[in-house]
Structures are given as structure tokens and as C-alpha cells.
Scaffold this active site. Structure first.
Site, PDB file in Angstrom:
ATOM      1  N   LYS A   1      15.937  -5.576   2.488  1.00 48.90           N
ATOM      2  CA  LYS A   1      15.254  -6.761   1.700  1.00 48.90           C
ATOM      3  C   LYS A   1      16.273  -7.732   1.144  1.00 48.90           C
ATOM      4  O   LYS A   1      15.815  -8.957   1.315  1.00 48.90           O
ATOM      5  CB  LYS A   1      14.456  -6.158   0.485  1.00 48.90           C
ATOM      6  CG  LYS A   1      13.480  -5.156   0.681  1.00 48.90           C
ATOM      7  CD  LYS A   1      13.083  -4.291  -0.361  1.00 48.90           C
ATOM      8  CE  LYS A   1      11.904  -3.479   0.043  1.00 48.90           C
ATOM      9  NZ  LYS A   1      11.323  -2.511  -0.842  1.00 48.90           N
TER      10      LYS A   1
ATOM     11  N   GLN B 115      13.383  -0.507  -6.611  1.00 47.05           N
ATOM     12  CA  GLN B 115      12.896   0.266  -5.654  1.00 47.05           C
ATOM     13  C   GLN B 115      12.487   1.614  -6.266  1.00 47.05           C
ATOM     14  O   GLN B 115      13.322   2.263  -6.711  1.00 47.05           O
ATOM     15  CB  GLN B 115      14.072   0.422  -4.842  1.00 47.05           C
ATOM     16  CG  GLN B 115      14.069   1.297  -3.430  1.00 47.05           C
ATOM     17  CD  GLN B 115      13.001   0.466  -2.409  1.00 47.05           C
ATOM     18  OE1 GLN B 115      12.910  -0.888  -2.479  1.00 47.05           O
ATOM     19  NE2 GLN B 115      12.420   1.324  -1.778  1.00 47.05           N
TER      20      GLN B 115
ATOM     21  N   ASP C  19       6.381  -7.119  -6.325  1.00 46.54           N
ATOM     22  CA  ASP C  19       5.774  -6.013  -5.575  1.00 46.54           C
ATOM     23  C   ASP C  19       4.171  -5.962  -5.989  1.00 46.54           C
ATOM     24  O   ASP C  19       3.691  -5.334  -5.202  1.00 46.54           O
ATOM     25  CB  ASP C  19       6.336  -4.566  -6.240  1.00 46.54           C
ATOM     26  CG  ASP C  19       7.643  -4.099  -5.235  1.00 46.54           C
ATOM     27  OD1 ASP C  19       7.345  -4.348  -4.033  1.00 46.54           O
ATOM     28  OD2 ASP C  19       8.380  -3.450  -5.963  1.00 46.54           O
TER      29      ASP C  19
HETATM   30  N1  GUN Z   1       9.415   2.265  -1.942  1.00 49.89           N
HETATM   31  C1  GUN Z   1       8.621   2.551  -0.939  1.00 49.89           C
HETATM   32  N2  GUN Z   1       7.944   1.474  -0.948  1.00 49.89           N
HETATM   33  C2  GUN Z   1       8.338   0.483  -1.971  1.00 49.89           C
HETATM   34  C3  GUN Z   1       7.754  -0.661  -2.002  1.00 49.89           C
HETATM   35  O1  GUN Z   1       7.189  -1.711  -1.374  1.00 49.89           O
HETATM   36  N3  GUN Z   1       8.330  -1.440  -3.209  1.00 49.89           N
HETATM   37  C4  GUN Z   1       9.206  -0.672  -3.878  1.00 49.89           C
HETATM   38  N4  GUN Z   1       9.594  -1.189  -5.153  1.00 49.89           N
HETATM   39  N5  GUN Z   1       9.643   0.599  -3.745  1.00 49.89           N
HETATM   40  C5  GUN Z   1       9.132   1.097  -2.658  1.00 49.89           C
END
Ligand code: GUN
Length: 296
Positions: free
Chosen positions: A54, A98, A121
Site C-alpha cells: 500500500k 491494518q 478504508d
Molecule cells: N486487513 C485485511 N484487509 C484489510 C483492509 O482492506 N484494510 C485494513 N485496514 N485492514 C485489512
């Protein structure tokens, strides 16, 4: 194989290029770059890989990445304090904590603490509510990426029968709401659904997000349907010692029947990151009153 293979990697790369062009215009106009803060707590290797990719995609789009890595023993109070600082930091347009978080931290407390207007998100209850009643907000990246793939294949989705398998807050529920907004007739199937194969057989659009390797079989698919596979399941190593990544759809049998289908990997996954970059740019644009290409 009769189905067209939907190249999520290529669609995502094209979207990221368009965002990068908009970011360049934004930087010229405002004198700053959009910024995404990522927060990783602990040492989970899969989470570390996701956060790194990311951050890399953020930089490649011409945006700033602020990576925060906290130890496994971080308290909820410490994480709340970091979120509060990021909420107040004008250089930060998007905040991504995350998941999963260590057991001493309540995820709901953290998600709710992030400013809804930096919640790229789309997990905050305010953004879930906005999506439910059709207000502007942030839509979770995975279902948004699935919608973009479907629109790229099918154009207008109005009147299509769509079946979403899975009812999670991150994928299934927002996916169903997005398809409803596009005037599909939406069915949400789940573990208690009776005769799932028969339900799926009605669908022009199938979105599989259950986390069960290769569960959806080819004889469940209506001929010509479009199949979006959100699953990422790692199978145990076989005789040659290699482990395989597979989706929730049995790709080989489904591809004999479907009109178009996403592979795993290389389907939905790259779109999720592209949509995170998109949401971060859109957040910056909204915060600065910068007008941007609405089709992003
Ligand atoms: N863990 C697995 N997928 C995601 C996501 O799309 N966003 C976040 N913040 N954590 C995750």
C-alpha cells in the site's frame, strides 16, 4: 475455457495511472501532495506485506506515505493517541489501520476513532451508514474494486440479477449495497442459505466472498454469467512442496461456463489497492475543495 479472463492487474494499473495524473494536477493547484498514513501493529507477516505494498502504491501515484509501525504490546490508549494525532495532522488525508489488531485492542474502538472524513478504508459506522442511504462517503476498497471490474465488463448493471456470497461488513454487505445502488436485483447468500447452488444459478453476476477455497463450482454458474472471486486462500503445500493461492471459486470448472471471470491472484487483489489510492486522492480533493474527474 470459454470465459474471458478479467485482467484485474491491467485494470488496476490503468486506474492508478489516471489517479497519478489527477494527483499531479492537485499538487500544482495546492502545492502539496495527498498523504496516506498506514498503521501496522505487531509483526504479522501477511499484514506487513499488505502495508508495504500500500505504501509503495501511494508513492507511485505521487502521494506521500506516512508509515507507522507499533510494537505488538501497544496498548489501546497508545493507538488511540496515534489515531488522534493523525486525525489532526493536515498533511494526512487518509488513515489506514491494518487489521487484524492484537487481542488487547478493540478494533471497533479504533475504527470508530478515525475521522470519518479520513477513513479511506470505509469501515467507520458513519461511512457504512452513508453508503446504506446513498450519501457521499468512503466505500470499502475491495467491493469498490469489484464494482469497477463489473462495470468495465458489463457497462450498465441495471436490472441484472446479482448474488453476493458472504455477508461480512468489509465485503459482502457493502458489495450488496453498491449493486443495489446500480439497480441490480441483489441476493445476499451466506452459510445458512438453503440450496446455495440453485441460488447462484439464477445470477447474471456472482461475487464470491466467503473464504472457502474453490467452493463455487462450475455447475453452479449460469452460462455467460460474470464471476468475481474475492477469495484469497492459501492451500497447504502439495507433493512438490509448493503451496497454491486459490479463490472461493473453482476457476477451471467455472471458466467453462461463465462469460467472464476474475483469476486469483491477479483479479480483485490489485483493484483493492488501486481503490485505496483512489479514496486517498478523493479525500484530499474533498478536503481542499479541488474538483476532480468524477469517473475515478
Ligand atoms: N486487513 C485485511 N484487509 C484489510 C483492509 O482492506 N484494510 C485494513 N485496514 N485492514 C485489512
Amino acid at each position: 475455457m470459454t470465459a474471458k479472463r478479467i485482467d484485474g492487474k491491467a485494470v488496476a494499473a490503468a486506474l492508478r495511472e489516471r489517479i497519478a495524473a489527477e494527483v499531479a494536477r492537485f499538487r500544482d493547484a495546492t502545492g502539496r501532495a495527498p498523504g496516506l498514513a498506514t498503521v501496522l501493529v505487531g509483526e504479522d507477516p501477511a499484514s506487513a506485506v499488505y502495508v508495504r505494498s500500500k505504501g509503495k502504491a501511494t508513492l507511485e501515484a505521487g502521494m506521500e506515505s506516512f508509515a507507522h509501525h507499533l510494537p505488538m504490546i501497544t496498548t489501546q490508549g497508545e493507538l488511540v493517541a496515534l489515531v488522534d494525532r493523525l486525525n489532526d495532522d493536515p498533511a494526512v488525508d487518509g488513515i489506514l489501520v491494518q487489521l487484524p489488531l492484537p487481542p488487547q485492542i478493540d478494533e471497533r474502538v479504533i475504527i470508530t476513532r478515525i475521522s470519518p472524513d479520513k477513513d479511506v478504508d470505509g469501515f467507520h459506522p458513519v461511512n457504512a451508514g452513508r453508503l446504506a442511504i446513498g450519501l457521499h462517503g468512503f466505500v470499502p476498497c475491495t467491493p469498490l474494486g469489484c464494482l469497477k471490474l463489473l462495470q468495465g465488463e458489463l457497462g450498465d448493471l441495471a436490472g441484472k440479477d446479482a448474488v453476493v456470497i458472504g455477508r461480512s461488513n468489509i465485503v459482502g454487505k457493502p458489495m450488496a449495497l453498491l449493486l443495489l445502488k446500480e439497480s441490480c436485483t441483489v441476493t445476499v447468500a451466506h452459510s445458512k442459505t438453503r440450496d446455495l447452488p440453485e441460488v447462484v444459478r439464477r445470477a447474471d453476476i456472482v461475487v464470491a466472498a466467503v473464504g472457502r477455497p474453490e467452493m463455487v463450482k462450475g455447475d453452479w454458474i449460469k452460462p455467460g454469467a460474470t464471476v468475481i472471486d474475492v477469495g484469497i486462500n492459501r492451500l497447504p503445500a502439495d507433493d512438490d512442496g509448493k503451496s497454491r493461492l486459490v479463490g472461493d471459486v473453482d476457476f477451471n470448472s467455472a471458466a467453462e461456463v461463465a462469460g467472464a471471470i476474475t483469476p486469483v491472484p491477479g483479479g480483485v487483489g490489485p483493484m483493492t489497492i488501486a481503490c485505496l489510492i483512489r479514496n486517498t486522492f478523493v479525500s484530499a480533493a474533498r478536503r481542499e475543495g479541488f474538483s476532480y474527474e468524477k469517473s475515478l
